[in-house]
Scaffold this motif. Structure first.
Motif, PDB file in Angstrom:
ATOM      1  N   SER A  58       0.790  -1.185  -0.081  1.00 53.15           N
ATOM      2  CA  SER A  58       0.198   0.184   0.015  1.00 53.15           C
ATOM      3  C   SER A  58       0.692   1.238   0.077  1.00 53.15           C
ATOM      4  CB  SER A  58      -0.766   0.092   1.129  1.00 53.15           C
ATOM      5  OG  SER A  58      -2.055  -1.013   1.069  1.00 53.15           O
ATOM      6  N   LEU A  89     -10.621   3.518  -5.936  1.00 53.59           N
ATOM      7  CA  LEU A  89     -11.411   3.866  -4.999  1.00 53.59           C
ATOM      8  C   LEU A  89     -12.802   3.128  -4.970  1.00 53.59           C
ATOM      9  CD1 LEU A  89     -11.161   7.777  -4.606  1.00 53.59           C
ATOM     10  CD2 LEU A  89     -10.110   6.054  -3.243  1.00 53.59           C
ATOM     11  N   LEU A 121     -13.464   0.622  -2.277  1.00 50.16           N
ATOM     12  CA  LEU A 121     -14.040   0.781  -1.143  1.00 50.16           C
ATOM     13  C   LEU A 121     -15.603   0.789  -0.932  1.00 50.16           C
ATOM     14  CD1 LEU A 121     -11.858   4.055  -0.453  1.00 50.16           C
ATOM     15  CD2 LEU A 121     -11.729   1.577   0.721  1.00 50.16           C
ATOM     16  N   SER A 147      -5.097  -3.145  -0.588  1.00 49.08           N
ATOM     17  CA  SER A 147      -6.047  -2.436   0.430  1.00 49.08           C
ATOM     18  C   SER A 147      -6.407  -1.307  -0.068  1.00 49.08           C
ATOM     19  CB  SER A 147      -5.610  -2.564   2.091  1.00 49.08           C
ATOM     20  OG  SER A 147      -6.487  -1.774   2.654  1.00 49.08           O
ATOM     21  N   ALA A 148      -7.554  -0.951  -0.504  1.00 46.94           N
ATOM     22  CA  ALA A 148      -8.013   0.431  -1.369  1.00 46.94           C
ATOM     23  C   ALA A 148      -7.762   1.308  -0.156  1.00 46.94           C
ATOM     24  CB  ALA A 148      -9.614   0.280  -1.797  1.00 46.94           C
ATOM     25  N   PHE A 149      -8.456   1.168   1.046  1.00 48.58           N
ATOM     26  CA  PHE A 149      -8.332   2.236   2.171  1.00 48.58           C
ATOM     27  C   PHE A 149      -7.271   2.570   2.509  1.00 48.58           C
ATOM     28  CE2 PHE A 149      -8.025   3.119   6.653  1.00 48.58           C
ATOM     29  CZ  PHE A 149      -8.994   4.239   6.508  1.00 48.58           C
TER      30      PHE A 149
END
Length: 299
Positions: free
Chosen positions: A110, A133, A136, A171-173
Motif C-alpha cells: 500500500s 476507490l 471501497l 487494500s484500497a483504504f
C-alpha cells in the motif's frame, strides 16, 4: 457573584444530556467485557443455577486453568467443564504469524502504491486511482467466493499462503489513507534529493517513509487487530489445526463439548486470553492512532 453561582450557571440541560449520553455509551461498551470476565471466573454448575447473577457464581480460576492446559480432565469435569482441551499456545502462534505477515505485506504494498499515486506522474494515474476507490464501495463479502476459488485452484487450501495472499497484497483504504497523507507533505526535500542524483526508491525509503511513519504505524496497528480478529476467511480456507488461528480454535472448543451445554466459562476465559493482547495494544497506542488519523485529514 460567587464561584458556586458561576459553576451553576455554566451547567446546562444540554451538557447534562451530553454527559448522560457519554456515560450510557461507556456502560454499553464496557458491560460485555465485564460479563465475559464474570462468566470466566464462574463455576459452570453454579452458573447454571444462577445465570443472572451480576457477580461471579462459585468464584474459581478453573476456566483459565482449563484454557491454559493446567487442569486435569477430572478437575475440568468437576467444575462443569467438558474435559475438552485447547492448545492455546499453538493457536496463538498461528494467529501471530497470520496477522503479522498479512499486515506487513499489505502495508508495504500500500505504501508503494500510495507513493506512485501521490508523487509519480504517469498517464492514466487519476483514472486508475478512481478505479481503486471503487473497491471501497464493494462489500468484502462479495470477494470471498472468487478469492476462495482462486486459492483452491492454486492448491493453497490449508496453508498460511492461502489465508494471507488474497488480502495481503491490496487494500484500497490503506492506499487512499497514505496517499492523502503524502499529498500534504512538502516535496522540496525529495526534489533536492532527486537533483543530487538519488533514485526514486532511495527517496521513498530514505525521505518519504520516515515522514510517513505515523500513518504507517496506525495502519499497521489497525490492520493487525483486524487480521487477529478475522474469522470467516480462515474458516473458508482452512480445516487443518496446524494453520488455524485462535478465532477458529475458540469455535472448535465450543463445539467439542460432549454435554448438552457448552463450557461457557472456559469459552469466555479463552476469549479473554485472545482479546487481552489486542486490548493492551490499543490502549498503549490508541492516542497515537487517533492523532495520526486526525493529522492525515482528507485532502
Amino acid at each position: 457573584m460567587t464561584a458556586t453561582a458561576t459553576r451553576r450557571r455554566r451547567f446546562s440541560v444540554g451538557k447534562g444530556f451530553a454527559w448522560a449520553y457519554l456515560i450510557g455509551v461507556l456502560v454499553v461498551t464496557i458491560f460485555p467485557f465485564y460479563w465475559i470476565l464474570r462468566t470466566a471466573l464462574s463455576d459452570n454448575y453454579a452458573l447454571s443455577a444462577d445465570p443472572a447473577s451480576p457477580l461471579p457464581v462459585g468464584f474459581t480460576w478453573g476456566p483459565f486453568k482449563r484454557v491454559l492446559g493446567l487442569a486435569t480432565t477430572q478437575e475440568s469435569i468437576a467444575e462443569g467443564g467438558s474435559g475438552a482441551s485447547i492448545e492455546i499456545g499453538h493457536f496463538l502462534v498461528n494467529s501471530i504469524v497470520y496477522a503479522t505477515v498479512s499486515t506487513v505485506l499489505v502495508v508495504f504494498f500500500s505504501t508503494l502504491a500510495a507513493y506512485a499515486f501521490s508523487r509519480l506522474h504517469w498517464r492514466g494515474r487519476n483514472l486508475m486511482f478512481s478505479l481503486f476507490l471503487t473497491a471501497l464501495m464493494v462489500p468484502g463479502i462479495l470477494t470471498l467466493l472468487p478469492n476462495f476459488v482462486l486459492v483452491k485452484e492454486l492448491g493453497l487450501l490449508n496453508t498460511f499462503a492461502g489465508m494471507i495472499l488474497p488480502f495481503g497484497l491490496f487494500s484500497a483504504f490503506n492506499i487512499f489513507f497514505l496517499r492523502q497523507f503524502m499529498l500534504g507533505l512538502s516535496t522540496e526535500i525529495e526534489e533536492a534529493a532527486l537533483i543530487d542524483g538519488a533514485g526514486r526508491l532511495r527517496v521513498l525509503f530514505g525521505i518519504t517513509l520516515p515522514m510517513t511513519s505515523g500513518p504507517i504505524f496506525t495502519l499497521s496497528i489497525l490492520g493487525f487487530i483486524g487480521m487477529w480478529n478475522d474469522y470467516f476467511w480462515p474458516l473458508l480456507v482452512t480445516s487443518d489445526e496446524s494453520v488455524q488461528p485462535l478465532t477458529l480454535a475458540l469455535a472448535v472448543f465450543k463445539q467439542s463439548s460432549p454435554q448438552a451445554q457448552p463450557d461457557w466459562a472456559g469459552l469466555m476465559a479463552a476469549t479473554l486470553v485472545a482479546a487481552v493482547p489486542m486490548l493492551a495494544l490499543f490502549m498503549a497506542f490508541g492516542r497515537r492512532i487517533v492523532n495520526s488519523i486526525g493529522f492525515s485529514g482528507i485532502k
